[in-house]
Design a protein around this motif. Sequence first.
Motif, mmCIF file in Angstrom:
data_model
loop_
_atom_site.group_PDB
_atom_site.id
_atom_site.type_symbol
_atom_site.label_atom_id
_atom_site.label_comp_id
_atom_site.label_asym_id
_atom_site.label_seq_id
_atom_site.Cartn_x
_atom_site.Cartn_y
_atom_site.Cartn_z
ATOM 1 N N GLN A 4 0.832 -1.208 0.000
ATOM 2 C CA GLN A 4 0.000 0.000 0.000
ATOM 3 C C GLN A 4 0.867 1.258 0.000
ATOM 4 O OE1 GLN A 4 -2.759 -0.249 3.254
ATOM 5 N NE2 GLN A 4 -3.762 -2.067 2.425
ATOM 6 N N HIS A 5 2.121 1.101 0.328
ATOM 7 C CA HIS A 5 3.051 2.235 0.331
ATOM 8 C C HIS A 5 3.729 2.332 -1.026
ATOM 9 C CE1 HIS A 5 2.680 2.859 4.650
ATOM 10 N NE2 HIS A 5 2.582 1.541 4.721
ATOM 11 N N ARG A 6 4.054 3.555 -1.435
ATOM 12 C CA ARG A 6 4.732 3.761 -2.717
ATOM 13 C C ARG A 6 6.239 3.533 -2.597
ATOM 14 N NH1 ARG A 6 5.095 9.341 -4.960
ATOM 15 N NH2 ARG A 6 6.874 8.965 -6.244
ATOM 16 N N THR A 7 6.755 3.625 -1.382
ATOM 17 C CA THR A 7 8.175 3.411 -1.129
ATOM 18 C C THR A 7 8.312 2.511 0.087
ATOM 19 O OG1 THR A 7 8.590 5.658 -1.885
ATOM 20 C CG2 THR A 7 10.393 4.552 -0.731
ATOM 21 N N VAL A 8 9.108 1.466 -0.054
ATOM 22 C CA VAL A 8 9.349 0.538 1.046
ATOM 23 C C VAL A 8 10.860 0.422 1.225
ATOM 24 C CG1 VAL A 8 9.032 -1.814 1.907
ATOM 25 C CG2 VAL A 8 7.234 -0.730 0.519
ATOM 26 N N LEU A 49 12.271 12.299 3.031
ATOM 27 C CA LEU A 49 12.014 12.077 1.606
ATOM 28 C C LEU A 49 11.277 10.757 1.383
ATOM 29 C CD1 LEU A 49 15.353 13.269 -0.040
ATOM 30 C CD2 LEU A 49 13.143 14.458 -0.005
ATOM 31 N N VAL A 50 11.645 9.743 2.157
ATOM 32 C CA VAL A 50 10.932 8.453 2.066
ATOM 33 C C VAL A 50 9.471 8.662 2.444
ATOM 34 C CG1 VAL A 50 10.732 6.139 3.069
ATOM 35 C CG2 VAL A 50 12.999 7.047 2.462
ATOM 36 N N THR A 51 9.244 9.372 3.533
ATOM 37 C CA THR A 51 7.876 9.635 3.991
ATOM 38 C C THR A 51 7.091 10.432 2.954
ATOM 39 O OG1 THR A 51 8.568 9.558 6.297
ATOM 40 C CG2 THR A 51 6.506 10.692 5.835
ATOM 41 N N ALA A 52 7.737 11.404 2.329
ATOM 42 C CA ALA A 52 7.072 12.228 1.311
ATOM 43 C C ALA A 52 6.667 11.408 0.095
ATOM 44 C CB ALA A 52 7.983 13.378 0.881
ATOM 45 N N ARG A 53 7.319 10.276 -0.129
ATOM 46 C CA ARG A 53 6.964 9.362 -1.222
ATOM 47 C C ARG A 53 5.963 8.306 -0.735
ATOM 48 N NH1 ARG A 53 9.199 5.891 -4.347
ATOM 49 N NH2 ARG A 53 9.262 6.778 -6.401
ATOM 50 N N ASP A 54 5.211 8.606 0.302
ATOM 51 C CA ASP A 54 4.293 7.630 0.893
ATOM 52 C C ASP A 54 5.058 6.370 1.284
ATOM 53 O OD1 ASP A 54 1.981 6.388 1.827
ATOM 54 O OD2 ASP A 54 1.472 5.606 -0.157
ATOM 55 N N GLY A 55 6.160 6.587 2.017
ATOM 56 C CA GLY A 55 7.046 5.487 2.326
ATOM 57 C C GLY A 55 6.943 4.975 3.738
ATOM 58 N N VAL A 56 7.515 3.790 3.895
ATOM 59 C CA VAL A 56 7.571 3.134 5.186
ATOM 60 C C VAL A 56 8.919 2.425 5.310
ATOM 61 C CG1 VAL A 56 6.504 0.967 4.386
ATOM 62 C CG2 VAL A 56 6.303 1.636 6.788
ATOM 63 N N PHE A 57 9.427 2.392 6.527
ATOM 64 C CA PHE A 57 10.640 1.642 6.830
ATOM 65 C C PHE A 57 10.234 0.334 7.478
ATOM 66 C CE2 PHE A 57 12.050 5.955 6.564
ATOM 67 C CZ PHE A 57 13.341 5.894 6.077
ATOM 68 N N LEU A 58 10.757 -0.768 6.957
ATOM 69 C CA LEU A 58 10.526 -2.069 7.589
ATOM 70 C C LEU A 58 11.834 -2.545 8.187
ATOM 71 C CD1 LEU A 58 8.285 -4.100 5.118
ATOM 72 C CD2 LEU A 58 7.626 -2.861 7.159
ATOM 73 N N HIS A 62 10.694 9.854 14.471
ATOM 74 C CA HIS A 62 10.616 10.859 13.411
ATOM 75 C C HIS A 62 9.761 10.408 12.216
ATOM 76 C CE1 HIS A 62 12.181 14.479 11.502
ATOM 77 N NE2 HIS A 62 12.382 13.773 10.419
ATOM 78 N N VAL A 63 9.820 9.118 11.876
ATOM 79 C CA VAL A 63 9.111 8.582 10.705
ATOM 80 C C VAL A 63 8.479 7.235 11.052
ATOM 81 C CG1 VAL A 63 10.592 9.746 9.003
ATOM 82 C CG2 VAL A 63 11.187 7.447 9.803
ATOM 83 N N SER A 64 7.689 6.722 10.138
ATOM 84 C CA SER A 64 7.017 5.438 10.347
ATOM 85 C C SER A 64 7.991 4.271 10.161
ATOM 86 C CB SER A 64 5.854 5.304 9.359
ATOM 87 O OG SER A 64 5.220 4.062 9.518
ATOM 88 N N VAL A 65 8.166 3.500 11.232
ATOM 89 C CA VAL A 65 9.009 2.307 11.207
ATOM 90 C C VAL A 65 8.165 1.142 11.684
ATOM 91 C CG1 VAL A 65 11.032 1.142 12.170
ATOM 92 C CG2 VAL A 65 11.126 3.603 11.673
ATOM 93 N N LEU A 66 8.112 0.099 10.885
ATOM 94 C CA LEU A 66 7.370 -1.093 11.262
ATOM 95 C C LEU A 66 8.335 -2.260 11.427
ATOM 96 C CD1 LEU A 66 4.431 -0.764 8.704
ATOM 97 C CD2 LEU A 66 4.478 -0.011 11.085
ATOM 98 N N GLY A 67 8.089 -3.071 12.424
ATOM 99 C CA GLY A 67 8.895 -4.267 12.620
ATOM 100 C C GLY A 67 8.357 -5.393 11.760
#
Length: 165
Positions: free
Chosen positions: A8-12, A96-105, A148-153
Amino acid sequence: MTIDEIAQHRTVVLEGGDGVGKTTLADLLVTQRGFIAVHSPRTPDHQNLTHRYRDLLARPGPLVLDRSFVSELVYGPLYRDRSRLTLEQALGLADLVTARDGVFLHLTAPVAVVRSRLMARDGHAPEVEEIAALGEAYERVFRVLASHVSVLGYAAEPDSPSPTG
């Protein structure tokens, strides 16, 4: 978390130590959801990391980063006594990752599983203590990023093989 939820995210951004399943998950996003994958090995010292990742994140379309600037924050201090990125630069890239509808896994797996996967894949693996130290370093970095940003485990299944990672 399912592949549908991730897609669902544009950047992973997939991060974690070797053998946790980053490349396997990136491959699924490419084959099942049409993402463009970029594997990021260690950037040569003469190359500007901030510019490299700004350029990558400017690409159009769904993007999955199989390792990223986050690794510099982990491996740099552990193996070279310093990171080539400041925290401010890393947070700017995270924005920048967040601005691209991104998420960190943040991918993790038990130390014994990681070691076993690396032995099967490469024929050698770091000692258990080194794998554990990498895992702890990733935990510290992601604690800071998560404020600071969305991080998912994303915990790898202990019994599933990871042929690449």
